[in-house]
Enzyme design. Structure first.
Site, PDB file in Angstrom:
ATOM      1  N   GLY A 163      42.617  53.087  34.389  1.00 44.84           N
ATOM      2  CA  GLY A 163      43.500  54.246  34.484  1.00 44.84           C
ATOM      3  C   GLY A 163      42.792  55.448  35.075  1.00 44.84           C
ATOM      4  O   GLY A 163      41.983  55.317  35.991  1.00 44.84           O
ATOM      5  N   THR A 178      43.949  46.686  38.174  1.00 46.50           N
ATOM      6  CA  THR A 178      42.808  47.341  38.320  1.00 46.50           C
ATOM      7  C   THR A 178      41.833  46.521  37.642  1.00 46.50           C
ATOM      8  O   THR A 178      41.500  46.644  36.730  1.00 46.50           O
ATOM      9  CB  THR A 178      43.027  48.650  37.922  1.00 46.50           C
ATOM     10  OG1 THR A 178      43.962  49.425  38.294  1.00 46.50           O
ATOM     11  CG2 THR A 178      41.886  49.258  38.506  1.00 46.50           C
ATOM     12  N   ARG A 180      50.126  50.427  48.298  1.00 39.68           N
ATOM     13  CA  ARG A 180      50.711  50.935  47.049  1.00 39.68           C
ATOM     14  C   ARG A 180      52.195  50.579  46.985  1.00 39.68           C
ATOM     15  O   ARG A 180      52.884  50.503  48.005  1.00 39.68           O
ATOM     16  CB  ARG A 180      50.541  52.455  47.012  1.00 39.68           C
ATOM     17  CG  ARG A 180      50.976  53.137  45.713  1.00 39.68           C
ATOM     18  CD  ARG A 180      50.096  52.765  44.563  1.00 39.68           C
ATOM     19  NE  ARG A 180      50.243  53.727  43.450  1.00 39.68           N
ATOM     20  CZ  ARG A 180      50.133  53.392  42.191  1.00 39.68           C
ATOM     21  NH1 ARG A 180      49.901  52.130  41.846  1.00 39.68           N
ATOM     22  NH2 ARG A 180      50.229  54.313  41.234  1.00 39.68           N
TER      23      ARG A 180
END
Length: 556
Positions: free
Chosen positions: A460, A367, A92
């Site tokens: 999301g 994503t 991350r």
């Protein structure tokens, strides 16, 4: 429909009764782009394994699906190696050292656009460090091998599909603000490329090759970091060479939970996805949802979602900075929450609940979506993202690298919604070196100690709910993966208090759900979920691709 995350999953599964869906004996992959699926298969054919396939696909998606992910962003990996070991790798993004909780306040007022677009929007990217760690531990090829192959595609170019063209058109005005971005993604007259046009990324190809030749130091402290610091100083940013040099990918202990006798293995914080997939499934264990009519099932699962997302807003953050209670995935806590659900009416959830041992039993410090699997038993679940479409919209000149806007995933101020309308509290406030909370939910499911399902999603916060719905359809309903992915979806994230629901559900079902007290936000479709299963009868890997988005499921 937003598909803002990239998920890569590698797995070997064991489940029965999949005879109607295509399977493969050695290797399988499902991604949102045919070229990424082909890259995964090619890496395996070159002598790589499922870890190599995941990295090859991820680097390719950074080219052909670059509005969603790339080396300017971050990722999570959950790996099940052929020897049975489990690893979670946290790649991350991190806040720069000069970041602070009030960095988006100007004259006392919040500039919420600054966390989404421009020089202050980006965290320090972690994708490459995470790839490299995964390959060194479990791969057969090197990061340099994969970078060189991907560079050829970036240099040659690819035909833009409808999704890319649509995202580009919607984001063109902001890309025009940054000359280096506009020179790549827009035509000479400033207009956006269209579906079928060829997008060439020569600077990105040079960057891939430079990293392959000089190593990660070229990116993390070398020429790329220097160019980034230079641009940031000229444009009001705060990221420095030292920030890049200090970045580390972190190994963490996966979350291990269960659902109706199946073991669930998820990514721990700063992923909120793993915690809340497990938490919601724990709550649902108290209800025979497979026997409910559609409206009742939607109602109960929605109520469980609300309870979990209320907890997310208060408790979740980077465990190196915040005390995130392990009690959130406690079975007794889930039983307590389940008793708050009224089968006949939607219930108001005013705020978070308090899990057991919240003060002491905490997670330790330390994503686009695709799925791949190999017959040796290597699994990799990889979610990667640059956050919203085209991230910060900033390309560092001469590099072709599009930077993320993951700073918006922090609570830029407590209680202020981000781009996905999610709110956060102190646990997810901005601090130097901190990693923002994420919804990415790479998940493995095991039965009797053997892997039987891989799943992850894009979109999301709906990543969390897509993932748990797929797991429920497979475990509760005995569905095959492609059939399960075709089922209509719904999503509730506590705030705002509305139920996002696909219009695939018939009108009478939606009316009954509404009559239970839910405010509906109807959608023709959302998200992008991929899965892989093992057909135990045919001894074949079965990849499953979400029918809502372009892509490809294939294998060897």
């Amino acid at each position: 429909m937003k598909s803002l995350f990239c998920f890569i999953f590698v797995g070997l599964l064991s489940v029965n009764a999949l005879a109607e869906e295509a399977g493969y004996a050695k290797f399988a992959a499902a991604t949102v782009h045919p070229l990424a699926t082909d890259a995964a298969s090619a890496a395996y054919a070159k002598g790589g394994n499922a870890v190599d396939a995941a990295v090859a696909a991820g680097l390719t998606l950074g080219i052909v699906d670059g509005h969603n992910s790339g080396i300017g962003g971050g990722c999570f990996l959950v790996i099940r190696a052929a020897n049975g070991s489990l690893t979670a790798i946290d790649g991350r993004e991190m806040a720069p050292a000069k970041a602070h909780r009030d960095m988006y306040l100007k004259a006392g007022k919040l500039d919420d656009e600054a966390s989404k677009t421009g020089a202050l929007a980006s965290g320090i990217p972690g994708v490459l460090k995470a790839y490299d760690l995964a390959l060194k531990k479990h791969g057969r090829l090197t990061l340099a091998d994969h970078l060189k192959t991907a560079a050829e595609l970036a240099e040659k170019g690819f035909q833009m599909d409808a999704v890319y063209a649509r995202k580009l058109e919607a984001t063109a005005d902001k890309l025009r603000l940054f000359p280096a971005s506009a020179s790549i993604f827009l035509k000479a007259d400033g207009s956006a490329f269209k579906e079928g046009d060829t997008l060439v990324q020569k600077d990105l190809a040079k960057t891939y090759r430079a990293i392959a030749e000089h190593g990660l130091e070229w990116f993390y402290g070398g020429e790329f970091a220097r160019k980034t610091e230079e641009w940031m100083k000229e444009n009001g940013g705060i990221a420095t060479v030292e920030d890049f040099r200090n970045y580390k990918a972190v190994e963490r202990e996966p979350i291990r939970s269960s659902y109706r006798g199946y073991e669930i293995v998820c990514m721990p914080p700063p992923s909120s996805g793993g915690v809340h997939v497990a938490q919601i499934l724990n709550i649902l264990e108290h209800f025979p949802i497979r026997h409910f009519r559609a409206s009742s099932r939607i109602h109960v699962v929605t109520e469980a979602m609300k309870l979990a997302f209320a907890d997310r807003a208060h408790w979740l953050g980077d465990p190196d900075f915040a005390q995130v209670p392990k009690g959130l995935v406690d079975k007794e806590y889930a039983a307590e929450l389940s008793r708050k659900i009224d089968l006949d009416h939607a219930t108001s959830v005013p705020g978070h609940n308090t899990p057991p041992r919240w003060e002491g039993d905490i997670f330790g410090k330390h994503t686009t979506h695709l799925s791949t699997a190999d017959a040796e038993g290597n699994w990799v679940a990889l979610n990667q993202t640059i956050n919203t479409a085209f991230g910060s919209k900033v390309v560092i000149p001469g590099t072709g690298v599009l930077l993320n806007n993951e700073m918006d995933d922090f609570a830029v101020q407590p209680g202020v919604p981000n781009a996905f309308k999610l709110v956060g509290a102190e646990a997810n406030s901005i601090a130097p070196g901190k990693r923002p909370l994420s919804s990415m939910s790479p998940t493995l499911v095991f039965k009797e100690g053997q892997p039987m399902l891989s799943v992850g999603a894009a979109g999301g916060p709906t990543i969390i709910t897509q993932t748990l719905l797929l797991i429920s359809h497979v475990i509760d309903d005995g569905m095959e993966p492609n059939a399960a992915l075709a089922e209509p979806r719904f999503h509730h994230q506590w705030s705002p208090d509305e139920l996002k629901i696909e219009t695939q559900f018939d009108r009478s079902t939606r009316k009954r759900v509404e009559a239970l007290g839910h405010k509906l936000s109807e959608s023709p479709g959302f998200g992008a979920c991929q899965a892989v299963m093992w057909d135990d009868q045919r001894k074949l890997l079965v990849p499953a691709h979400d029918p809502r988005v372009p892509g490809k499921a294939s294998g060897l």
